[in-house]
Design a protein around this motif. Structure first.
Motif, PDB file in Angstrom:
ATOM      1  N   GLN A   8       0.781  -1.224   0.000  1.00 46.31           N
ATOM      2  CA  GLN A   8       0.000   0.000   0.000  1.00 46.31           C
ATOM      3  C   GLN A   8       0.816   1.279   0.000  1.00 46.31           C
ATOM      4  O   GLN A   8       0.244   2.352  -0.188  1.00 46.31           O
ATOM      5  CB  GLN A   8      -0.953   0.002   1.193  1.00 46.31           C
ATOM      6  CG  GLN A   8      -2.048  -1.047   1.037  1.00 46.31           C
ATOM      7  CD  GLN A   8      -2.965  -1.070   2.227  1.00 46.31           C
ATOM      8  OE1 GLN A   8      -2.622  -1.609   3.268  1.00 46.31           O
ATOM      9  NE2 GLN A   8      -4.128  -0.471   2.066  1.00 46.31           N
ATOM     10  N   LEU A   9       2.126   1.189   0.188  1.00 47.74           N
ATOM     11  CA  LEU A   9       2.919   2.410   0.197  1.00 47.74           C
ATOM     12  C   LEU A   9       4.041   2.416  -0.837  1.00 47.74           C
ATOM     13  O   LEU A   9       4.200   3.391  -1.568  1.00 47.74           O
ATOM     14  CB  LEU A   9       3.525   2.651   1.590  1.00 47.74           C
ATOM     15  CG  LEU A   9       2.593   3.189   2.651  1.00 47.74           C
ATOM     16  CD1 LEU A   9       3.298   3.307   3.983  1.00 47.74           C
ATOM     17  CD2 LEU A   9       2.032   4.529   2.237  1.00 47.74           C
ATOM     18  N   ARG A  12       4.141   3.930  -4.710  1.00 45.23           N
ATOM     19  CA  ARG A  12       2.934   4.731  -4.984  1.00 45.23           C
ATOM     20  C   ARG A  12       3.335   6.173  -5.291  1.00 45.23           C
ATOM     21  O   ARG A  12       4.314   6.683  -4.752  1.00 45.23           O
ATOM     22  CB  ARG A  12       1.989   4.758  -3.787  1.00 45.23           C
ATOM     23  CG  ARG A  12       1.471   3.442  -3.357  1.00 45.23           C
ATOM     24  CD  ARG A  12       0.400   2.951  -4.287  1.00 45.23           C
ATOM     25  NE  ARG A  12       0.009   1.611  -3.867  1.00 45.23           N
ATOM     26  CZ  ARG A  12      -1.128   1.076  -4.147  1.00 45.23           C
ATOM     27  NH1 ARG A  12      -2.013   1.726  -4.845  1.00 45.23           N
ATOM     28  NH2 ARG A  12      -1.398  -0.144  -3.753  1.00 45.23           N
ATOM     29  N   ILE A  14       3.067  10.105  -4.912  1.00 50.95           N
ATOM     30  CA  ILE A  14       2.742  11.011  -3.817  1.00 50.95           C
ATOM     31  C   ILE A  14       2.143  12.257  -4.442  1.00 50.95           C
ATOM     32  O   ILE A  14       2.734  12.867  -5.332  1.00 50.95           O
ATOM     33  CB  ILE A  14       3.989  11.366  -2.994  1.00 50.95           C
ATOM     34  CG1 ILE A  14       4.639  10.099  -2.435  1.00 50.95           C
ATOM     35  CG2 ILE A  14       3.626  12.333  -1.867  1.00 50.95           C
ATOM     36  CD1 ILE A  14       5.991  10.331  -1.798  1.00 50.95           C
ATOM     37  N   VAL A  25       6.929   6.930  -3.551  1.00 51.26           N
ATOM     38  CA  VAL A  25       7.470   6.368  -2.313  1.00 51.26           C
ATOM     39  C   VAL A  25       8.524   5.336  -2.702  1.00 51.26           C
ATOM     40  O   VAL A  25       8.211   4.298  -3.277  1.00 51.26           O
ATOM     41  CB  VAL A  25       6.367   5.704  -1.457  1.00 51.26           C
ATOM     42  CG1 VAL A  25       6.969   5.103  -0.195  1.00 51.26           C
ATOM     43  CG2 VAL A  25       5.277   6.699  -1.113  1.00 51.26           C
ATOM     44  N   LEU A  43       8.223   8.826   4.698  1.00 54.54           N
ATOM     45  CA  LEU A  43       8.194   8.212   3.369  1.00 54.54           C
ATOM     46  C   LEU A  43       9.443   8.717   2.664  1.00 54.54           C
ATOM     47  O   LEU A  43       9.623   9.924   2.502  1.00 54.54           O
ATOM     48  CB  LEU A  43       6.941   8.635   2.600  1.00 54.54           C
ATOM     49  CG  LEU A  43       5.605   8.291   3.251  1.00 54.54           C
ATOM     50  CD1 LEU A  43       4.458   8.815   2.389  1.00 54.54           C
ATOM     51  CD2 LEU A  43       5.482   6.806   3.472  1.00 54.54           C
ATOM     52  N   VAL A  85       0.688  12.734   5.746  1.00 52.06           N
ATOM     53  CA  VAL A  85      -0.149  11.888   4.893  1.00 52.06           C
ATOM     54  C   VAL A  85      -1.602  12.019   5.335  1.00 52.06           C
ATOM     55  O   VAL A  85      -1.942  11.814   6.491  1.00 52.06           O
ATOM     56  CB  VAL A  85       0.304  10.408   4.955  1.00 52.06           C
ATOM     57  CG1 VAL A  85      -0.673   9.508   4.211  1.00 52.06           C
ATOM     58  CG2 VAL A  85       1.702  10.274   4.395  1.00 52.06           C
ATOM     59  N   GLU A  87      -4.219  10.571   3.210  1.00 52.29           N
ATOM     60  CA  GLU A  87      -4.949   9.405   2.739  1.00 52.29           C
ATOM     61  C   GLU A  87      -3.999   8.492   1.970  1.00 52.29           C
ATOM     62  O   GLU A  87      -3.128   8.947   1.246  1.00 52.29           O
ATOM     63  CB  GLU A  87      -6.076   9.876   1.808  1.00 52.29           C
ATOM     64  CG  GLU A  87      -6.847   8.794   1.131  1.00 52.29           C
ATOM     65  CD  GLU A  87      -7.815   9.354   0.090  1.00 52.29           C
ATOM     66  OE1 GLU A  87      -8.287   8.547  -0.725  1.00 52.29           O
ATOM     67  OE2 GLU A  87      -8.081  10.563   0.080  1.00 52.29           O
ATOM     68  N   VAL A  88      -4.189   7.186   2.146  1.00 50.31           N
ATOM     69  CA  VAL A  88      -3.433   6.195   1.384  1.00 50.31           C
ATOM     70  C   VAL A  88      -4.423   5.395   0.567  1.00 50.31           C
ATOM     71  O   VAL A  88      -5.323   4.755   1.107  1.00 50.31           O
ATOM     72  CB  VAL A  88      -2.625   5.250   2.313  1.00 50.31           C
ATOM     73  CG1 VAL A  88      -1.927   4.173   1.501  1.00 50.31           C
ATOM     74  CG2 VAL A  88      -1.626   6.037   3.146  1.00 50.31           C
ATOM     75  N   VAL A  92      -0.658   8.209  -2.595  1.00 51.07           N
ATOM     76  CA  VAL A  92      -0.514   8.720  -1.235  1.00 51.07           C
ATOM     77  C   VAL A  92      -0.793  10.217  -1.301  1.00 51.07           C
ATOM     78  O   VAL A  92      -0.079  10.960  -1.968  1.00 51.07           O
ATOM     79  CB  VAL A  92       0.904   8.450  -0.687  1.00 51.07           C
ATOM     80  CG1 VAL A  92       1.077   9.069   0.684  1.00 51.07           C
ATOM     81  CG2 VAL A  92       1.181   6.954  -0.639  1.00 51.07           C
ATOM     82  N   ARG A  93      -1.867  10.645  -0.655  1.00 51.47           N
ATOM     83  CA  ARG A  93      -2.275  12.049  -0.703  1.00 51.47           C
ATOM     84  C   ARG A  93      -1.822  12.762   0.567  1.00 51.47           C
ATOM     85  O   ARG A  93      -2.003  12.255   1.670  1.00 51.47           O
ATOM     86  CB  ARG A  93      -3.775  12.161  -0.866  1.00 51.47           C
ATOM     87  CG  ARG A  93      -4.236  11.464  -2.128  1.00 51.47           C
ATOM     88  CD  ARG A  93      -5.635  11.846  -2.545  1.00 51.47           C
ATOM     89  NE  ARG A  93      -5.995  11.150  -3.763  1.00 51.47           N
ATOM     90  CZ  ARG A  93      -5.605  11.515  -4.979  1.00 51.47           C
ATOM     91  NH1 ARG A  93      -4.864  12.581  -5.116  1.00 51.47           N
ATOM     92  NH2 ARG A  93      -5.964  10.829  -6.034  1.00 51.47           N
TER      93      ARG A  93
END
Length: 126
Positions: A8-9, A12, A14, A25, A43, A85, A87-88, A92-93
């Protein structure tokens, strides 16, 4: 919030508060609280962080290129504090604008010397 970090990270995009892509990330920096419990602290972004995560010949090559193209600065990882962060998801917002984030030296060099010379690249971010 429960995360499967590698799924999930890692890798991704950003995205800052206004929707601009500010990087990917490359790795995750951990911290340890007073009770000895680990947590996601930062991150890590940029070619140096990615090269160190990959390891081996390819990783060494990425770090060497980053060092060669930005020789005045020592090779180091650049981190975005995880508390920024919002939201993921598929990206990644972040809760802040991208211009308040640290910039990896190689990405700054590439933007200045390569990307900005491409016609229409003004939309490519900061």
């Amino acid at each position: 919030m429960t995360l499967r970090l590698s799924r999930q990270l890692l890798d991704r995009q950003i995205v800052d508060r206004s929707g601009l892509i500010v990087g990917n990330v490359a790795d995750i920096g951990f911290g340890v609280d007073d009770d000895g419990v680990p947590y996601v602290g930062t991150l890590l972004v940029g070619q140096v962080a990615l090269g160190r995560r990959l390891g081996g010949g390819l990783g060494r090559l990425l770090v060497a290129v980053a060092t060669r193209l930005a020789p005045r600065l020592p090779p180091r990882t650049t981190g975005i504090p995880f508390h920024l962060v919002r939201e993921v998801g598929s990206a990644v917002r972040l809760s802040c604008p991208g211009d308040r984030l640290p910039q990896p030296a190689l990405e700054c060099w590439l933007r200045r010397h390569v990307i900005n010379r491409i016609p229409g690249a003004g939309r490519a971010g900061r």
